[in-house]
Design a protein around this motif. Structure first.
Motif, PDB file in Angstrom:
ATOM      1  N   TRP A 221       5.137   4.753   1.322  1.00  0.00           N
ATOM      2  CA  TRP A 221       4.708   3.424   1.550  1.00  0.00           C
ATOM      3  C   TRP A 221       4.382   2.777   2.934  1.00  0.00           C
ATOM      4  CZ3 TRP A 221       3.810   0.737  -2.979  1.00  0.00           C
ATOM      5  CH2 TRP A 221       4.317   1.074  -4.073  1.00  0.00           C
ATOM      6  N   VAL A 222       3.314   2.131   3.178  1.00  0.00           N
ATOM      7  CA  VAL A 222       2.956   1.777   4.523  1.00  0.00           C
ATOM      8  C   VAL A 222       3.934   0.704   4.893  1.00  0.00           C
ATOM      9  CG1 VAL A 222       1.090   0.469   5.853  1.00  0.00           C
ATOM     10  CG2 VAL A 222       0.586   2.345   3.838  1.00  0.00           C
ATOM     11  N   ASP A 223       4.159   0.845   6.118  1.00  0.00           N
ATOM     12  CA  ASP A 223       5.169  -0.237   6.769  1.00  0.00           C
ATOM     13  C   ASP A 223       4.373  -1.367   7.318  1.00  0.00           C
ATOM     14  OD1 ASP A 223       7.602   1.251   6.607  1.00  0.00           O
ATOM     15  OD2 ASP A 223       7.276   2.356   8.479  1.00  0.00           O
ATOM     16  N   ALA A 224       5.037  -2.525   7.127  1.00  0.00           N
ATOM     17  CA  ALA A 224       4.276  -3.846   7.809  1.00  0.00           C
ATOM     18  C   ALA A 224       4.123  -3.606   9.511  1.00  0.00           C
ATOM     19  CB  ALA A 224       4.956  -5.104   7.513  1.00  0.00           C
TER      20      ALA A 224
ATOM     21  N   LYS B  50       0.833  -1.136   0.088  1.00  0.00           N
ATOM     22  CA  LYS B  50      -0.043  -0.091  -0.062  1.00  0.00           C
ATOM     23  C   LYS B  50       0.915   1.185   0.137  1.00  0.00           C
ATOM     24  CE  LYS B  50      -3.814  -1.914   2.743  1.00  0.00           C
ATOM     25  NZ  LYS B  50      -3.438  -2.400   4.017  1.00  0.00           N
ATOM     26  N   LYS B  51       0.289   2.317  -0.880  1.00  0.00           N
ATOM     27  CA  LYS B  51       0.933   3.534  -0.904  1.00  0.00           C
ATOM     28  C   LYS B  51       0.269   4.789  -0.486  1.00  0.00           C
ATOM     29  CE  LYS B  51       4.615   6.221  -3.224  1.00  0.00           C
ATOM     30  NZ  LYS B  51       5.242   6.545  -4.530  1.00  0.00           N
TER      31      LYS B  51
END
Lengths: 153, 85
Positions: free
Chosen positions: A135-138, A124-125
């Protein structure tokens, strides 16, 4: 078992109807729908874009489904994941688990989502309304949720 | 060995490309060795591949550990931890 990766939105009722059409062996259908939240890191979200790994995504989702069918007596299952640009409030993912009884369907739906979160190659961005983003971090909590199933808890 | 490399998300953005074909020296036989080899290319690659544990890999569209053999692989992908759902 079925997986679908698409830009188009999905209709939960239509998916359930298609999955159960002509069948009388299904006593329970559990669905999970994930939506895009309008807030991220304290900022208002303008949009989110989903990137994926064509080919591996479908293969990995199928592997996750196969694993769920090995663990629970499922009559049918479906995973739909959207890609491309999405707006707050949009549906992003659908998981459907159908079984003779509710417990298997509930547990399998949770399992499918937990495994999808940590294994399916989507990224996901986010773009905030102020123009920032990235960008989304896990999340560690997603990995913990997956490991719970591996530990058999 | 000639192999196709694929990059996704911020790995793709930092490297400025989504894929490439590379010919590997014969001593590169594992995922971690391939990452070290890629890290040695330039500063940008060092920044992406020089941080063990950050980048994930898949061999022929299956998740792979750093110690996995790349023998016979057609396609190896590098990407950040996944964030779907």
């Amino acid at each position: 078992m079925a997986v679908r990766v698409a830009t188009a939105d999905f209709d939960v009722s239509a998916e359930i109807a298609a999955l159960t059409a002509g069948r009388t062996d299904i006593g329970a259908v559990v669905t999970f729908t994930g939506l895009v939240r309008g807030e991220a890191h304290g900022k208002s979200l303008a949009s989110m874009t989903l990137e994926h790994y064509p080919g591996m995504t479908e293969a990995e989702l199928a592997r996750i489904e196969t694993e769920a069918h090995a663990r629970w007596p499922l009559q049918a299952s479906l995973i739909v994941h959207r890609i491309g640009p999405l707006a707050p409030g949009d549906a992003i993912v659908l998981v459907v688990a159908a079984s003779a009884h509710r417990h298997a369907a509930f547990e399998a739906a949770a399992f499918l989502m937990d495994y999808l979160k940590t294994r399916a190659p989507f990224w996901k961005k986010e773009t905030a309304t102020d123009g920032t983003g990235g960008w989304v971090d896990a999340r560690d909590s997603d990995t913990s949720a997956e490991q719970k199933w591996q530990a058999g808890q | 060995m000639t192999i196709r490399l694929l990059y996704f998300a911020w790995v793709r953005e930092k490297l400025g490309r989504s894929e490439e074909i590379v010919t590997l020296p014969p001593e590169i036989t594992r995922v971690d060795a391939l990452m070290a080899w890629l890290a040695g290319r330039d500063d940008v690659h060092a920044d992406v591949f020089g941080r063990p544990g950050v980048i994930r890999a898949a061999i022929d569209q299956v998740h792979a550990q750093p110690s996995a053999s790349i023998a016979g692989a057609r396609e190896i992908a590098f990407f950040p931890p996944v964030t779907g759902g």
